[in-house]
Design an enzyme around this catalytic site. Sequence first.
Site, PDB file in Angstrom:
ATOM      1  N   VAL A   8      13.302  17.777  -5.994  1.00  0.00           N
ATOM      2  CA  VAL A   8      12.717  18.815  -5.139  1.00  0.00           C
ATOM      3  C   VAL A   8      12.306  20.039  -5.954  1.00  0.00           C
ATOM      4  O   VAL A   8      11.547  20.876  -5.482  1.00  0.00           O
ATOM      5  CB  VAL A   8      13.701  19.217  -4.016  1.00  0.00           C
ATOM      6  CG1 VAL A   8      14.809  20.120  -4.542  1.00  0.00           C
ATOM      7  CG2 VAL A   8      12.959  19.893  -2.871  1.00  0.00           C
ATOM      8  N   SER A   9      12.786  20.139  -7.182  1.00  0.00           N
ATOM      9  CA  SER A   9      12.471  21.270  -8.054  1.00  0.00           C
ATOM     10  C   SER A   9      11.122  21.062  -8.738  1.00  0.00           C
ATOM     11  O   SER A   9      10.956  20.128  -9.531  1.00  0.00           O
ATOM     12  CB  SER A   9      13.579  21.406  -9.114  1.00  0.00           C
ATOM     13  OG  SER A   9      13.100  21.994 -10.284  1.00  0.00           O
ATOM     14  N   PRO A  10      10.127  21.922  -8.465  1.00  0.00           N
ATOM     15  CA  PRO A  10       8.833  21.796  -9.151  1.00  0.00           C
ATOM     16  C   PRO A  10       8.950  21.807 -10.674  1.00  0.00           C
ATOM     17  O   PRO A  10       8.271  21.013 -11.348  1.00  0.00           O
ATOM     18  CB  PRO A  10       8.048  23.003  -8.618  1.00  0.00           C
ATOM     19  CG  PRO A  10       8.637  23.256  -7.272  1.00  0.00           C
ATOM     20  CD  PRO A  10      10.103  22.974  -7.426  1.00  0.00           C
ATOM     21  N   GLN A  13       9.846  18.445 -11.742  1.00  0.00           N
ATOM     22  CA  GLN A  13       8.696  17.551 -11.617  1.00  0.00           C
ATOM     23  C   GLN A  13       7.757  17.690 -12.818  1.00  0.00           C
ATOM     24  O   GLN A  13       7.224  16.696 -13.309  1.00  0.00           O
ATOM     25  CB  GLN A  13       7.941  17.867 -10.326  1.00  0.00           C
ATOM     26  CG  GLN A  13       8.718  17.620  -9.049  1.00  0.00           C
ATOM     27  CD  GLN A  13       8.057  18.291  -7.855  1.00  0.00           C
ATOM     28  OE1 GLN A  13       6.840  18.469  -7.810  1.00  0.00           O
ATOM     29  NE2 GLN A  13       8.860  18.696  -6.889  1.00  0.00           N
TER      30      GLN A  13
END
Length: 232
Positions: A8-10, A13
């Site tokens: 969920v952490s950009p 990603q």
Amino acid sequence: MDLYYTIVSPPSQSVVLLAKYLRVPLNLKSLNLRAGEHMSEAFLKINPQHCVPTLTTEDGVSIWESNAIMLYLVERFDKTGKIYPKDPAKRAVVFQRMCFDLGTLYKQIRAYYTPLLTQGAQPDVNVLKELEQAFKYLELFLAGSKYSTGDELTLADFALVTSVTSAITMNFDVAKYPYVDRWVKLCKSAMPGFEEVSKEAEAAMKAIKETMNNFTSSFEWNRSPENHIFNR
């Protein structure tokens, strides 16, 4: 190499996408931050700041902050010299865009959406104006080129695109910025695994939104402050 992350952490990603692009195999270790796994004794020995993403190398060196991790990976594994150019002027532009993401674009995305995610509060209209201004700057950067620094994909695109797609996931209307919208589509086609990573992130974000409705207070969430999730 081990990558401690949460999808969920950009910033997480960005690192995952870059590793896929460079064909660097990573041993992915997903941490459940809401369960406090980032506060375990074992992880604190690796990263006393207890944030994600965190990379550990074969030599036992720990690197955190996604930009630092990406710079390490590209310096070590990019044999072409294209995504982080050797030319000092071109490299400076790449680094400027990464600084813009860290200090302006991603900063405003966090400022606008964090109250919604952590407390269920309505976002601040004044902060929205700052966020929209950040997108206007990005629109200007992209007006004369395919990617954020020119016509070639660079490290800056890996940093910026996950910030933008995180805002899109939170229903930000990127269609108001046609160059940004076009660029996101280009990144999707140029970055291996983009769709896979995006779908996994969207599913995780949806789960967070749904569980927010079940919180009677923000205490449980605040045990895992947002900066541990969203450290760029």
